[in-house]
Design a protein around this motif. Structure first.
Motif, mmCIF file in Angstrom:
data_model
loop_
_atom_site.group_PDB
_atom_site.id
_atom_site.type_symbol
_atom_site.label_atom_id
_atom_site.label_comp_id
_atom_site.label_asym_id
_atom_site.label_seq_id
_atom_site.Cartn_x
_atom_site.Cartn_y
_atom_site.Cartn_z
ATOM 1 N N THR A 19 0.844 -1.193 0.000
ATOM 2 C CA THR A 19 0.000 0.000 0.000
ATOM 3 C C THR A 19 0.887 1.253 0.000
ATOM 4 O O THR A 19 2.063 1.199 0.384
ATOM 5 C CB THR A 19 -0.901 0.026 1.234
ATOM 6 O OG1 THR A 19 -0.070 0.156 2.415
ATOM 7 C CG2 THR A 19 -1.729 -1.249 1.332
ATOM 8 N N PRO A 20 0.331 2.382 -0.412
ATOM 9 C CA PRO A 20 1.109 3.628 -0.351
ATOM 10 C C PRO A 20 1.630 3.924 1.056
ATOM 11 O O PRO A 20 2.751 4.413 1.222
ATOM 12 C CB PRO A 20 0.111 4.685 -0.825
ATOM 13 C CG PRO A 20 -0.851 3.935 -1.673
ATOM 14 C CD PRO A 20 -0.979 2.581 -1.035
ATOM 15 N N GLU A 21 0.813 3.614 2.062
ATOM 16 C CA GLU A 21 1.244 3.863 3.442
ATOM 17 C C GLU A 21 2.473 3.027 3.782
ATOM 18 O O GLU A 21 3.415 3.527 4.419
ATOM 19 C CB GLU A 21 0.110 3.537 4.420
ATOM 20 C CG GLU A 21 -1.081 4.484 4.347
ATOM 21 C CD GLU A 21 -2.088 4.050 3.291
ATOM 22 O OE1 GLU A 21 -3.171 4.645 3.234
ATOM 23 O OE2 GLU A 21 -1.778 3.120 2.512
ATOM 24 N N GLN A 22 2.476 1.764 3.360
ATOM 25 C CA GLN A 22 3.621 0.895 3.628
ATOM 26 C C GLN A 22 4.871 1.393 2.926
ATOM 27 O O GLN A 22 5.987 1.190 3.407
ATOM 28 C CB GLN A 22 3.304 -0.532 3.193
ATOM 29 C CG GLN A 22 2.266 -1.233 4.053
ATOM 30 C CD GLN A 22 1.847 -2.568 3.475
ATOM 31 O OE1 GLN A 22 1.766 -2.742 2.256
ATOM 32 N NE2 GLN A 22 1.570 -3.532 4.343
ATOM 33 N N ALA A 23 4.682 2.039 1.782
ATOM 34 C CA ALA A 23 5.819 2.552 1.017
ATOM 35 C C ALA A 23 6.235 3.947 1.457
ATOM 36 O O ALA A 23 7.209 4.499 0.938
ATOM 37 C CB ALA A 23 5.471 2.566 -0.474
ATOM 38 N N GLY A 24 5.494 4.529 2.398
ATOM 39 C CA GLY A 24 5.826 5.872 2.878
ATOM 40 C C GLY A 24 5.341 6.974 1.973
ATOM 41 O O GLY A 24 5.882 8.090 1.993
ATOM 42 N N LEU A 25 4.304 6.681 1.167
ATOM 43 C CA LEU A 25 3.765 7.681 0.248
ATOM 44 C C LEU A 25 2.441 8.215 0.773
ATOM 45 O O LEU A 25 1.686 7.518 1.440
ATOM 46 C CB LEU A 25 3.539 7.064 -1.142
ATOM 47 C CG LEU A 25 4.786 6.521 -1.848
ATOM 48 C CD1 LEU A 25 4.386 5.837 -3.149
ATOM 49 C CD2 LEU A 25 5.789 7.643 -2.116
ATOM 50 N N SER A 26 2.128 9.463 0.442
ATOM 51 C CA SER A 26 0.862 10.076 0.826
ATOM 52 C C SER A 26 -0.042 10.172 -0.392
ATOM 53 O O SER A 26 0.399 10.578 -1.473
ATOM 54 C CB SER A 26 1.096 11.492 1.385
ATOM 55 O OG SER A 26 1.938 11.438 2.526
ATOM 56 N N TRP A 27 -1.312 9.785 -0.203
ATOM 57 C CA TRP A 27 -2.223 9.884 -1.347
ATOM 58 C C TRP A 27 -3.534 10.577 -0.988
ATOM 59 O O TRP A 27 -4.418 10.737 -1.820
ATOM 60 C CB TRP A 27 -2.489 8.502 -1.945
ATOM 61 C CG TRP A 27 -2.967 7.456 -0.980
ATOM 62 C CD1 TRP A 27 -2.222 6.776 -0.067
ATOM 63 C CD2 TRP A 27 -4.299 6.972 -0.837
ATOM 64 N NE1 TRP A 27 -3.001 5.900 0.645
ATOM 65 C CE2 TRP A 27 -4.286 5.985 0.191
ATOM 66 C CE3 TRP A 27 -5.519 7.246 -1.472
ATOM 67 C CZ2 TRP A 27 -5.425 5.299 0.593
ATOM 68 C CZ3 TRP A 27 -6.651 6.558 -1.069
ATOM 69 C CH2 TRP A 27 -6.597 5.603 -0.050
#
Length: 301
Positions: A19-27
């Motif tokens: 998920t974006p959260e696991q990758a450190g990304l904000s969406w």
């Protein structure tokens, strides 16, 4: 095996699980139509262009550098087995690779058999990447009695696990055993994508086993070098054993798997009992064979 499809499905499946959260990304709560990362997000994390990553995910790893493979591994949060698999897939795309890898010879060297025979306290077996059983010691034959009962050839662990109903009784945790075998075969798909015998095995298992088809589709891989397993043996009952997988440097593609019990445990006592039973049984078979085919003395005698 279709290498391009292997690469595409492996990268797609790894991307979908993060998920974006696991990758450190904000969406910021936007509506997403994919379960995991988008291609452009993987490209951003790996430090490559979207077009370049799209080419890679479509199955073209030819010429990719180790630096890019490492960046992809970090972006997709691959574990050790997955990194090895990605490197194998990339290697299979290099010019001149087709046909370079050879299958393990059906017979092992005599010194390997001597090594197996010397491991009297362990149930030991030598296998290739397809999980064909190539050689074993006496205790190994007794431990894997289902495999060596003459009902199927070639002797293969994957066929036993997925196609023999006795496997569900033999393995205390059959689901774990099935996942391990499927993951080992998927790893082999990257190492030897042009092995016809391997492709035939996967085709047979896919056709005959719904469980295998489901596990194969996950593209999960595992190194499976050591651990503990529990068994229900038909002769000595419950066994809790440790296993180690050893790869002789002189025999690429060959693996020795040795099962041992904790000293002083009930399982060690059961293994000793199994060894005694195996020795008695093989002696009885040898005596019966001598009676059926008596040796006739020569005239000189």
């Amino acid at each position: 095996m279709d290498t391009s499809s292997e690469i595409r499905e492996f990268l797609t499946s790894r991307r979908a699980r993060i998920t974006p959260e696991q990758a450190g990304l904000s969406w910021y709560g936007e509506n997403r139509r994919v379960p995991g990362l988008r291609r452009e997000e993987v490209a951003l994390l790996a430090g490559v262009s979207v077009d370049y990553y799209t080419r890679l995910e479509r199955g073209n790893l030819a010429g990719v550098s180790e630096t890019v493979l490492e960046a992809l591994s970090r972006a997709l949060q691959l574990d050790e087995a997955e990194r090895v698999h990605l490197s194998d897939l990339a290697r299979s795309c290099q010019p001149g690779t087709r046909g370079r890898r050879r299958s393990t010879k059906p017979n092992v060297r005599p010194s390997v058999q001597w090594l197996l025979d010397s491991m009297t306290g362990s149930a030991a077996i030598a296998e290739n990447g397809r999980l064909d059983a190539l050689a074993t010691n006496q205790l190994g034959r007794a431990f894997h009695a289902h495999l060596f009962d003459g009902s199927g050839r070639p002797v293969n662990f994957a066929r036993f696990v997925f196609l023999d109903p006795r496997a569900e009784e033999f393995f205390a945790d059959w689901e774990r055993a099935a996942k391990d075998v499927a993951a080992l075969l998927r790893l082999q798909a990257g190492r030897s994508p042009f092995d016809r015998a391997f492709s035939d095995l996967v085709g047979e298992l896919s056709t005959r086993s719904e469980e295998f088809r489901g596990l194969w589709a996950t593209h999960n891989v595992r190194l499976h070098t050591k651990g503990e397993k529990r068994f229900n043996h038909p002769v000595v009952g419950e066994l809790e054993l440790s296993y180690n997988r050893i790869e002789p440097a002189a025999d690429p593609g060959l693996t020795i798997v040795a099962y041992t019990a904790e000293p002083g445990s009930r399982s060690e006592e059961a293994l000793r009992l199994l060894a005694s039973w195996a020795a008695t049984r093989e002696e009885e078979i040898a005596n019966a064979d001598r009676e059926e085919h008596p040796r006739h003395p020569s005239r000189a005698e």
